[in-house]
Design a protein around this motif. Structure first.
Motif, mmCIF file in Angstrom:
data_model
loop_
_atom_site.group_PDB
_atom_site.id
_atom_site.type_symbol
_atom_site.label_atom_id
_atom_site.label_comp_id
_atom_site.label_asym_id
_atom_site.label_seq_id
_atom_site.Cartn_x
_atom_site.Cartn_y
_atom_site.Cartn_z
ATOM 1 N N ALA A 1 7.421 9.568 14.391
ATOM 2 C CA ALA A 1 8.199 10.231 15.440
ATOM 3 C C ALA A 1 9.328 11.081 14.865
ATOM 4 O O ALA A 1 9.789 12.014 15.517
ATOM 5 N N ASN A 2 9.746 10.771 13.654
ATOM 6 C CA ASN A 2 10.838 11.500 13.009
ATOM 7 C C ASN A 2 10.373 12.387 11.863
ATOM 8 O O ASN A 2 11.210 12.865 11.086
ATOM 9 N N ALA A 3 9.051 12.610 11.763
ATOM 10 C CA ALA A 3 8.479 13.415 10.677
ATOM 11 C C ALA A 3 9.062 12.983 9.334
ATOM 12 O O ALA A 3 9.531 13.788 8.545
ATOM 13 N N GLY A 4 9.019 11.673 9.103
ATOM 14 C CA GLY A 4 9.678 11.109 7.945
ATOM 15 C C GLY A 4 8.758 10.728 6.812
ATOM 16 O O GLY A 4 7.579 11.085 6.774
ATOM 17 N N VAL A 5 9.328 9.988 5.897
ATOM 18 C CA VAL A 5 8.649 9.450 4.729
ATOM 19 C C VAL A 5 8.850 7.936 4.769
ATOM 20 O O VAL A 5 9.951 7.471 5.064
ATOM 21 N N ALA A 6 7.798 7.198 4.462
ATOM 22 C CA ALA A 6 7.904 5.747 4.336
ATOM 23 C C ALA A 6 7.610 5.369 2.897
ATOM 24 O O ALA A 6 6.718 5.944 2.272
ATOM 25 N N ALA A 7 8.375 4.423 2.373
ATOM 26 C CA ALA A 7 8.171 3.979 0.998
ATOM 27 C C ALA A 7 8.308 2.467 0.922
ATOM 28 O O ALA A 7 9.007 1.853 1.733
ATOM 29 N N LEU A 8 7.616 1.880 -0.047
ATOM 30 C CA LEU A 8 7.787 0.476 -0.362
ATOM 31 C C LEU A 8 7.418 0.245 -1.813
ATOM 32 O O LEU A 8 6.797 1.097 -2.448
ATOM 33 N N ASP A 9 7.790 -0.883 -2.316
ATOM 34 C CA ASP A 9 7.534 -1.267 -3.692
ATOM 35 C C ASP A 9 6.362 -2.235 -3.710
ATOM 36 O O ASP A 9 6.383 -3.247 -3.012
ATOM 37 N N LEU A 10 5.340 -1.902 -4.497
ATOM 38 C CA LEU A 10 4.212 -2.808 -4.693
ATOM 39 C C LEU A 10 4.105 -3.136 -6.170
ATOM 40 O O LEU A 10 4.032 -2.227 -6.998
ATOM 41 N N CYS A 11 4.063 -4.403 -6.501
ATOM 42 C CA CYS A 11 3.845 -4.767 -7.894
ATOM 43 C C CYS A 11 2.350 -4.645 -8.207
ATOM 44 O O CYS A 11 1.513 -4.515 -7.310
ATOM 45 N N ALA A 12 2.013 -4.657 -9.488
ATOM 46 C CA ALA A 12 0.619 -4.512 -9.915
ATOM 47 C C ALA A 12 -0.267 -5.590 -9.298
ATOM 48 O O ALA A 12 -1.429 -5.347 -8.973
ATOM 49 N N ARG A 13 0.285 -6.775 -9.114
ATOM 50 C CA ARG A 13 -0.473 -7.875 -8.513
ATOM 51 C C ARG A 13 -0.963 -7.492 -7.114
ATOM 52 O O ARG A 13 -2.127 -7.706 -6.767
ATOM 53 N N ASN A 14 -0.085 -6.911 -6.306
ATOM 54 C CA ASN A 14 -0.488 -6.517 -4.957
ATOM 55 C C ASN A 14 -1.368 -5.275 -4.961
ATOM 56 O O ASN A 14 -2.221 -5.123 -4.088
ATOM 57 N N GLU A 15 -1.176 -4.398 -5.928
ATOM 58 C CA GLU A 15 -2.105 -3.262 -6.052
ATOM 59 C C GLU A 15 -3.504 -3.759 -6.413
ATOM 60 O O GLU A 15 -4.487 -3.249 -5.887
ATOM 61 N N SER A 16 -3.590 -4.757 -7.294
ATOM 62 C CA SER A 16 -4.900 -5.290 -7.677
ATOM 63 C C SER A 16 -5.605 -5.920 -6.480
ATOM 64 O O SER A 16 -6.823 -5.996 -6.439
ATOM 65 N N ARG A 17 -4.820 -6.336 -5.509
ATOM 66 C CA ARG A 17 -5.386 -6.888 -4.267
ATOM 67 C C ARG A 17 -5.580 -5.806 -3.210
ATOM 68 O O ARG A 17 -5.900 -6.098 -2.075
ATOM 69 N N GLN A 18 -5.343 -4.569 -3.619
ATOM 70 C CA GLN A 18 -5.571 -3.373 -2.808
ATOM 71 C C GLN A 18 -4.728 -3.317 -1.540
ATOM 72 O O GLN A 18 -5.161 -2.804 -0.513
ATOM 73 N N LEU A 19 -3.497 -3.809 -1.650
ATOM 74 C CA LEU A 19 -2.574 -3.711 -0.521
ATOM 75 C C LEU A 19 -2.261 -2.255 -0.212
ATOM 76 O O LEU A 19 -2.171 -1.873 0.963
#
Length: 181
Positions: free
Chosen positions: A129-147
Motif C-alpha cells: 500500500a505504501n510502494a515500499g520495500v520489505a527486508a528481513l535477515d535469513l541465516c544460511a540454515r533457513n535458506e537451506s530450508r528454502q524459507l
C-alpha cells in the motif's frame, strides 16, 4: 484463523509469545554462528515498543498460532544498520517506506496450516500500500530450508511483479589446530 496487529504485548499474551518464540527458534541458538535469537530482555523491549507492530495469529480456540514483528522505524530493531538502508534506498528511507520484518515464528502444530502465508500476506499489505520495500535477515540454515523461496512464492502470488533480492551475505570461518596425538 485470524491475524491481529498489536502495538504492545503485555501480560499473559507476552508470556505466550515468548514461549512460542523460544520454541520456534530454539534450534538456531546452536545452528547459527551469529546470534539470531533475541534474549528475553530484548524480546520484552520489542514487545513493549509501539514503533514495532506485532502480528499475532490466533487460532479459533484462542491459542497463539504465530507471531511476527514489522516496523518502518529501523532504529527500533537491534542488530541491523539503518545506515545501510538509507544508503541503498535514500528516498524510501526518508519517506519511511522500508519495513523490516524482525522475525516470524509459527507454533509447531500450526506449521503447514497456512498461518505463515496469512501472516506474510497481512504484513505485505502494508508494504504494498505504501510502494515500499520489505527486508528481513535469513541465516544460511533457513535458506537451506528454502524459507526465502516460500516467502517469494507467497509474495509473487499476491504481487506478481515483486522482485526478490539478496542484500547481503556473511560467512564465518575458523582456523583450528589439530589435537595432538
Amino acid at each position: 484463523m485470524h491475524v491481529d496487529v498489536e502495538k504492545v504485548l503485555t501480560g499473559t499474551r507476552r508470556e505466550e509469545a515468548w514461549h512460542l518464540y523460544t520454541d520456534a527458534f530454539a534450534e538456531l541458538r546452536q545452528a547459527a554462528v551469529q546470534r539470531h535469537v533475541l534474549y528475553r530482555t530484548e524480546f520484552d523491549d520489542i514487545m513493549s515498543d509501539d514503533r514495532v507492530e506485532k502480528y499475532v495469529a490466533v487460532s479459533p480456540t484462542g491459542d497463539l498460532a504465530g507471531l511476527s514483528t514489522l516496523t518502518n522505524d529501523l532504529t527500533a530493531m537491534p542488530l541491523i544498520s539503518p545506515e545501510y538502508f538509507a544508503n541503498r534506498w535514500p528516498d524510501h528511507y526518508k519517506d519511511r517506506r522500508i519495513w523490516y520484518l524482525g522475525f516470524i515464528a509459527i507454533a509447531a502444530p500450526e506449521r503447514r496450516s497456512g498461518v505463515f502465508e496469512a501472516m506474510i500476506e497481512r504484513m505485505w499489505r502494508v508494504v504494498r500500500a505504501n510502494a515500499g520495500v520489505a527486508a528481513l535477515d535469513l541465516c544460511a540454515r533457513n535458506e537451506s530450508r528454502q524459507l526465502d523461496a516460500a516467502i517469494t512464492r507467497t509474495l509473487t502470488a499476491l504481487t506478481p511483479e515483486v522482485v526478490p533480492t539478496r542484500l547481503d551475505t556473511q560467512a564465518f570461518w575458523s582456523w583450528e589446530l589439530p589435537t595432538a596425538s
